[in-house]
Every structure is written in structure tokens, then in C-alpha cells.
Design a protein around this motif. Sequence first.
Motif: not given
Length: 793
Positions: A254-263, A499-505, A535-539
Motif C-alpha cells: 500500500x502507500x507508506x508516508x515518511x519524512x525527516x522527520x516526525x518529531x 526509492x524516496x518518492x519525491x526525492x530526499x535531499x 527533508x521537506x514537504x514529503x506528503x
Amino acid sequence: MFNAKIIRNAALMLAALLASACTKTQEQSQMSTNVSDRHVVVTAVTDNIIRVESAAEGQQALPSRATVLDGLAQGAKVKVSKSSDVLSTPSGLTATLNKADGNTSINGGVNKIVNSTNEPIILPDGRQCITLKTTSRGAYYGAGERGHSINLRGDTLVMYNRQNYGYTQGDPRISQMNITMPLFISSDGFAILFDDYAAAEMILGEDDTIKYITENPNPITYYYINGAETIADVTRELTSLTGRQPLPPLWSLGYITSKYGYHNEKETVGAIDSLKKRGYPVDGIVLDLYWYGKEQDMGRLAWEPKQWPNPEKMLANLKDQNVNLIAISQPYVLRNGKAIDNYNELAPKGMFMADTTGQGPQEVTIWVGEGGMLDVSNPDTRAWMRQRYKELTDGGITGWWGDLGEPEVHPNGLHHNGLTSRQYHNQYGNDWSEIISELFAEEYPDTRLVTMMRGGTTGLQRYSVFPWSTDVSRSWGGLQPQVTIMLNSGLSGLGYMGHDVGGFAVDKQRPEDAELYVRWLQLGTFSPMLRTHAQYKAEPYHYPKYASIILPLIKERYRWLPYNYTLAYENAQYGYPLVRPLNFTEAGSHAYDAINDEYLWGSEVLIAPVLNQGATEREVIFPQGTWVDFKAPFTQYPGGSTATYPAPLEVLPMFAKAGAFIPMADNDMASTADYNPANLTVQFFPVEGVSSEFTLYDDNRLDPKALEKGEYRLIHFKGEYQDGTITVSISTEGTYPGAADELNFLLVFNGIKPEVQSIGLNNGDGTQTTYNGQAAMGVKFNPSQSPIVTVQP
């Protein structure tokens, strides 16, 4: 003249008799010879796999960590003669061993011969070099995670895992990435695996010379793996040797949400709430390092109560919404934060990597502090880590994320197993993953595992690993090598490389690009794991102007669950990657050896993602067969042709193979928990003159041993379009506890207008209908029936 001919013939007959007397054939799977101070052993492990060992007197290879087969081929024979022995298997694979010099020649067929002297050369720097010579004329793929090129022929590939922050297409660093494997597959239909994990180089020469140069001082065993005809055949044989990935939990698809990071808890719950309020289905969320406090607290492996006052309650609430949580951990235990207690406990017990004297812990400095590196080769360290993982898993964490596991910083030192840093470096991620895999197998035997890991080597897939291509740049240059990375990784055994969909760095000068996000999400929808991370606006809800494109894309991921779950079955059962090169099943052709911007999603679908900024069309190359436009099924493209395909931002070019069956779940889902395999839409793409088959896989989607127990159902579809009549037959095989007693399929005939001459059903109940302007029939039947639908357009 007459007498001379008689004499010559008599001499030939005598020579044949003498040769016959000196040769004999016997049933056995192994042959060997002693040459000078070397002992060479050639073994048929299976009908299609040959192992070659060459060791000097007093030397012994390290136990294999890459392979899972250690048997002998049944029915193999050795033909013994004075000068050489020939080992043959029932498949026709042969290996010849010269008794005088120890040379071998392994022959799997045309362009599939590999020769070697089996005598390693010791280089001035102390490394040993093994040389092979092939007759291959095709491409070389694999070698783990490689992003610079799909065809590796002519490359010198470094075998030493390395992190490459913010990489892009054309960056020379991406020839050496986080997961390196000393193996390659030839598009001619064979593979070579060097059974080693030390720092090394593999040189795939243009002149068909293969050199393997390693820092391992021990003898190196290598394997020849033969495929009957195709890359698919080789992949199946290679993964039988190195191991296959167990079936995944359905939620991982399914779809998984992630970012750097949920504080903190508020941000974590808020992200899920924001997705659900906007109608996004979601199955998982990933916590980066703030779950244990801040960066400097790395190695704490405990929740920070100020940020997460009641983590078990939060996890239970998420589980009630069918959201699974994955948490990060790293190889380092730092002294400059709240992990100091762990450091002080473990250091005196020798649980960290030691310094070069082996007397004390080796100091490790990373970007946020200093401390020790957990030595996962030490049984005591493994036991301590396992217990911490168990306590946290008991508290509700569903899966684990192993970050920095190359290891990213690996100073010179010694490990508990006696190996130096460079000798053990690549294997570290495998052994770390094994700790978690063994924990789940023994403590949670009814739970399928997801472990995100970005470091390792050959056989990593055995530990239920979902790797990703690390900290890619959020740029078009970051997007472009992702297909290549997935292809090479998949052919190496890692079927779930994502891969980090949307691009990480993120580039601070240009932190967001909505067009890039959409195009990356299109690729991610047809990647092994759909996980946005940055790192920014992942969702996805950060791009409200594009919600009309983004929301349907993520919902599309759920529509494809039955097909994608079948790909997971094919990976577990046969080792086939989910992302496949265009020539995966095309024997003997090199026409598509170097294509790195399109791929097969399974065997039925061609994906041609748009990878360039501002592009509204792209060139599509069509492999063997006939291909039907998925969105406009009255349009067909012949194999071997090229077309310029219109692709505005909302369009992902994709095509179905002639005769393809694509099962889909059309019901709206909030998560994979809403998936109902008994009520599906089956998209069929009939083409005149084409017969086809497809098998849909189904089980309870929970049991890790469903395949082993035989508790699953296969649903077979056969289609034929001959002489103006389309015939589709459906049959089932097997079952499992809880399987539906009745199946309801809407069978859609793509490319056939609803005004047909006739449509009929034999067995089951049927209702003629239409679907998006196509002829369709609803078929309701029980598994004991075998419905047959006949259509005359």
C-alpha cells in the motif's frame, strides 16, 4: 596405396579402442584434481549450477554467507579420461577439468562458455586476482545496487558499500552505491557469482575477460549459474542459490508516508489524519530518528517520553486505523546524548567493533557525535539488540528501518569474528538484518516482516528486506537513475528495491517542484514500495493544486493490489523481480540490452515513465510482441517499433501485452485491510491471433508460511482470440483457511466495443454489461466450477 589405407584404418581403430579403455563414465556430481600445491574441485550443485573451488594446501574458504544450496545434483555424470574429466548434468550443462593444469571450461550453450585457470594471482598490494574468460556477447547486469548504467560491460565495479548523499544522474559516485554484490547476469543467459563479501573489484572487460580482485586472503569459490534460455531462467536459478524473499505483508504494497522527520506524537498522528481527511488511503508511517529524542541520542533504542508520552496507546490507535509503524535504528551508540547508558553498558562487554589491537572499542565519529559501532558479528551484541527490538515490537512497532548500515562510517578495526573492517564491511547489513529476521521467525511466527535496509550484499533478500536507493537528490537528475537502480538490484535478487518518492535531499534554493513530485509519484506507483520521503514537504497533501492527479495515483496503487500481490508471489516462488528489463523473457536478443528508462512491471505491463522536466511526450520502444495502449485499448503497437507518445503531466505512458489479464480491485479502500480478493475486475486485452495465460495468486495475506504449507489459491486465466471469436476460461487450484466460497469477477474485454454479436457463459452465473465503453461480463462462480466466456465481437 591400398595397403597404406588398411594400415591407417587399423591404426585409427586401435587408437579408438585404447581411448575407450582409458575412459569411463560414472554417476557422480563432483570431480577434482591436484595441481602443484592446489586442489581444484568442481561440483554440480544442481542441474544448472556449477561450483568451482581452488585452494592451496593448508588453505580453506570461509563458510559461505551468500548461498543456501549445499547439495549435489541428481543424475549428474563424470566421464573420466587420462587427461581430463567432464562433468555433465541432465540439463546439458557440462564442465571440463584439465587434470594437468586445473583449468576448467564450463559450457551452458551458445555464447555461454566460461573458462578459467583457477589459479589466483597475488598482486603486489597483497590482493588476489581471479580471472575468467567468457564467450558472452551480451550485456552484463546486476552487481547489486548500480545506478550509472544498466549494461555493466566494460565497467570496473567496486565492491565496497558507500553512501552517496544527494546523488543525480551522471554522478560517477552511483557506480558504487550502498549495496554491492560480486555477481553479474549475462543477457546471453548465464550468471557468475563470486562467493565473497570482502572489499573487492569486479572488472567486466569488453574483451570478455572477467577479473575479480579481492582483499579476502582466503580462497574464493565461484559459481556458474545457467539459464535454459532467458534472463528470467537465470534469475530463477540464481535466487535458488542465494535465497528468495519471503512473502511480504499486504500492507507493504500500500502507500507508506515518511519524512525527516516526525518529531513527536502530535506530528505523527497529524500526518495520518491529514491524509485520511483528504481521502488518501494509507497503510504505514515511518519514524526517523526523533522517536528516541534527537540526532545525538542515536543508539538509545527507547522512546523519548517528552515527545511521545504514551507510545503504546498511539501505536494501538494507529493499528485500529490499519496503519503500521516502522521505526529507525542505526549501528551507532553515541556518548554525547541519552544513549550514554547503553554505551557504558556495552563498551566494557566488548559489544562494539574493536580497535586494531582487538583490546578496546574503536572510536567512531559520525556527523552528530561519537561513540561505538555495534558489532553484529558478536553473539552477545546480537542478543542485546534482539531483546531491545523485541521489547519495542511487543509495544506495537510493526517493522524496522536499518539506516546507515553500509556502515556509513566504518573506521579501521577488528570484529568479533576476526575480520577487519574492510573484510566485513559489506556483510554487516546482512547480519544486522538477520537479527531482526530471526526475531520475527521465532517470536512472531504468524507475522510477516518489513525491514528497510540500505546496506548489505549477496543474499540480503532472504531477510525480508525492502531496500531503497538512499538519500537521492530532489531533482530531475535524482529521478532519472531510479529505473536503472531498480533493474540492476532486482536482477541481483533484491526484488523490492524502491526509492524516496519525491526525492530526499532538498536544494535550499529550490526546495519544491510540483511537476517533479507528480512524475516521481507516477514512477513510485509502479515501484516495489510506494513510500514518499523527503527533508521537506514529503506528503502528497502539500501539493493541493495537483490533488486531481496525485490522489487518483495513490488510489491506483490500491486498485493494482491483486496484480502486485501476484508479483510478490512470483518473487517468493521463482525469484522474479517486480521491475524487469524489456528482454527479461526474450531469448537471444540484444536489442534492448541498454534501455534504462522503461521497464516491465511483471510480465504483462510496460511502464515508460516521464523523467525529464517539461516533457509532454516521450519516445517509447516496444519489446517483443504486440502492446495495447492501457488508456486507449483500441490502439496497438507492434514489438520492435518505436512511437512518440503524448504524455501531459497527468499521463503515465503504460501498455498491456497482447492477451494480458490484469486483475484489479475497484472498491474504494482506506487501507489494504479493505481489500477483497473475491470481488475483482479483470482487465483482459485480447488481440486477434494471440493466446495467453495468467495465474492470479491469493492467500490469507498474513501467514509467513502460506507457500510452505500449500495454503493458497491459484486462479488460472486462459484467453484466445482466433477466427473472430474470443474465449476466456477460468479455473482454480488449491485453497486456504478463510478463502471465499464464491468469486465475483467483472471480466472486461478491452478494445472490444459493447455492441457485440454475442456473449455467452458456460458454468456459473453471468451478466452482460459495459465498462468504460468496453464489452464486459460479470461472472459469479464457486471454485469447483470452471467458467468459460465466449465473445463474438
